[in-house]
Design an enzyme around this catalytic site. Structure first.
Site, PDB file in Angstrom:
ATOM      1  CE  LYS A 172      -0.682   5.335   7.614  1.00 18.45           C
ATOM      2  NZ  LYS A 172      -1.644   5.396   8.060  1.00 18.45           N
ATOM      3  CG  PHE A 228      -2.167   0.883   1.111  1.00 19.59           C
ATOM      4  CD1 PHE A 228      -3.742   0.983   0.667  1.00 19.59           C
ATOM      5  CD2 PHE A 228      -1.523   2.694   2.129  1.00 19.59           C
ATOM      6  CE1 PHE A 228      -3.891   2.153   0.288  1.00 19.59           C
ATOM      7  CE2 PHE A 228      -2.571   3.870   2.373  1.00 19.59           C
ATOM      8  CZ  PHE A 228      -3.539   3.742   0.955  1.00 19.59           C
ATOM      9  CG  ASP A 255       5.489   3.554   1.583  1.00 17.33           C
ATOM     10  OD1 ASP A 255       5.433   4.472   2.724  1.00 17.33           O
ATOM     11  OD2 ASP A 255       4.834   3.401   0.995  1.00 17.33           O
TER      12      ASP A 255
HETATM   13  C1  PLP Z   1       2.654   2.190   3.576  1.00 17.01           C
HETATM   14  C2  PLP Z   1       2.122   3.356   3.654  1.00 17.01           C
HETATM   15  N1  PLP Z   1       2.477   4.036   2.225  1.00 17.01           N
HETATM   16  C3  PLP Z   1       2.125   5.316   2.549  1.00 17.01           C
HETATM   17  C4  PLP Z   1       0.329   5.568   3.489  1.00 17.01           C
HETATM   18  C5  PLP Z   1      -0.367   6.597   2.356  1.00 17.01           C
HETATM   19  O1  PLP Z   1      -0.045   8.309   3.282  1.00 17.01           O
HETATM   20  P1  PLP Z   1      -1.551   8.958   3.807  1.00 17.01           P
HETATM   21  O2  PLP Z   1      -3.007   8.028   3.742  1.00 17.01           O
HETATM   22  O3  PLP Z   1      -0.742   9.621   4.857  1.00 17.01           O
HETATM   23  O4  PLP Z   1      -1.394   9.356   2.481  1.00 17.01           O
HETATM   24  C6  PLP Z   1       0.018   4.790   3.254  1.00 17.01           C
HETATM   25  C7  PLP Z   1      -1.178   4.812   4.509  1.00 17.01           C
HETATM   26  O5  PLP Z   1      -1.543   4.540   5.488  1.00 17.01           O
HETATM   27  C8  PLP Z   1       1.156   3.597   4.326  1.00 17.01           C
HETATM   28  O6  PLP Z   1       0.379   2.401   5.534  1.00 17.01           O
END
Ligand code: PLP
Length: 403
Positions: A255, A142, A226
């Site tokens: 986050k 994700f 990520d």
């Molecule tokens: C691993 C990862 N990357 C990207 C995102 C996207 O982040 P945001 O919701 O702040 O756009 C998330 C959100 O859960 C995530 O867990």
């Protein structure tokens, strides 16, 4: 005591004006303190999801409260036309903790991923290599929901109905041979979560990230991480990648960095400092002094109170309790896994995970689901072992009540 003088009967009908793309229960949250939260009726909840791994210091931490009020009283926004003290200091602390050289700020995880993807393509384009634009990413990953980040997200459900999108090859997470077979002269980057968060809290298998590092180097591509969900101390080290001893060329954070205010960051090594020249990428709000001041307060508290050390020890304690839970409920728990304060209890396929989540909430415990069947613990790093124990007891009770 609640923080508003309205009541649920007045407030809930107003939800008719919210776009209905979430599944909120009929609850209005009004107040938090550390790992606890209260709704409008005064009911207390144990919050072991922390706004999806965001509230690093818990609710209403004094360091965050002062950072917000002090900064709001001095300078809140100038956009990126000028430096600000907090933004400069944040970049310095962040690069030191992450072992990187440059920081570009934005407002969310998905934006940090967009920056990583644009950085990767533009890096090669600048060098005249105009055909290097493909990205290798992983099934069950994700990476966010803007079209670029969504392209990289390896779960069909999130992409359904938003096509055509492309430019990313998805291969099974942990399958080094599949990555090797997918590599080619058009690959700009391999994008990976060291621990797949939304995919169900799945740490990379031993040696996998090191193999990705080698494959990227052998093919002249970038390795980008990520760490939106795993970064900023949650797993017991600043980056989850530090557990695996592998260094990326660039990394996305968000986050937990803001402890509750919206901020994301793309960090990279010096060799990529020219990849996105002035005018090629930017953000009106990214790195504003208010969010930078809060992120700085988060990082300083993280170091001062050794919250990374605490995440490690409390995480190990929690993992032991969850393993015991699996032994006690073998019919309902398929597996437990995680690192530090990112842990999951994977429920058996026969269990209705969403209904378990609802029963936990009724008993006052707030968790989230990851990967469909996993109950995810992502509490604030200031959580106490007593609070973690209370949460495990509630899960034990609810599993015990399943037929
Ligand atoms: C691993 C990862 N990357 C990207 C995102 C996207 O982040 P945001 O919701 O702040 O756009 C998330 C959100 O859960 C995530 O867990």
């Amino acid at each position: 005591m609640t923080a508003t003088d309205s009541n649920s009967a007045e407030l809930l009908p107003l939800s008719k004006n919210l776009y209905p793309n979430y599944r909120q229960p009929e609850l209005v949250m009004v107040r938090g303190d550390g790992a606890e939260m209260w709704d409008l009726s005064g009911k207390r909840y144990l919050d072991l999801y922390a706004g999806i791994a965001v509230n690093t210091l818990g609710h209403a931490h004094p360091a965050i409260v002062s950072a917000i009020s002090d900064q709001a009283a001095s300078l809140m926004h100038v956009s990126n036309y000028y430096y600000t003290d907090k933004n400069l200091q944040l970049a310095e602390v962040l690069c030191r903790l992450a072992g990187m050289s440059r920081a570009l700020f934005c407002n969310s995880g998905t934006e940090a991923i967009e920056a990583l993807l644009k950085l990767s393509r533009r890096h090669f384009w600048n060098q005249g290599d105009k055909n290097r634009h493909r990205v290798i990413a992983f099934e069950k990953s994700f990476h966010g929901r803007t079209l670029g980040a969504l392209t990289a997200t390896g779960q069909a459900g999130y992409r359904e109905g938003f096509g055509p999108i492309g430019g990313v090859t998805h291969v099974p997470f942990g399958d080094a041979d599949a990555v090797s077979a997918a590599m080619g002269p058009d690959v700009a980057a391999i994008l990976v979560e060291p621990i797949q968060g939304e995919g169900g809290v799945r740490p990379a298998p031993d040696g996998f990230l090191a193999t990705l590092r080698k494959l990227a180097d052998d093919h002249g591509a970038l390795l980008i991480f990520d760490e939106v969900q795993t970064g900023v101390g949650r797993t017991g080290s600043f980056l989850a990648a530090h557990h695996f001893g592998v260094k990326a060329d660039a990394v996305a954070l968000a986050k937990a960095l803001g402890g509750g205010v919206p901020i994301g960051a793309m960090l990279c090594q010096e060799k990529l400092a020219d990849a996105l020249p002035p005018g090629s990428h930017g953000s009106t709000f990214g790195g504003n002094p208010l969010c930078s001041a809060v992120a700085l307060a988060v990082l300083r508290t993280l170091e001062k109170d050794d919250l990374m050390g605490q995440a490690k020890t409390k995480g190990e304690w929690l993992a032991t309790k969850l393993t015991a839970l699996q032994k006690k409920h073998p019919k309902h728990v398929a597996a437990t896994r995680g690192i530090g304060l990112l842990q999951a209890v994977e429920l058996a396929d026969t269990v209705d995970a969403r209904s378990v989540l609802g029963s936990l909430r009724e008993k006052g415990l707030l968790l989230t689901l990851a990967g469909g069947q996993s109950l995810r613990f992502s509490p604030c790093l200031t959580v106490t072992t007593e609070q973690l124990g209370e949460g495990v007891d509630i899960v034990d009770q609810v599993l015990g009540e399943l037929s």
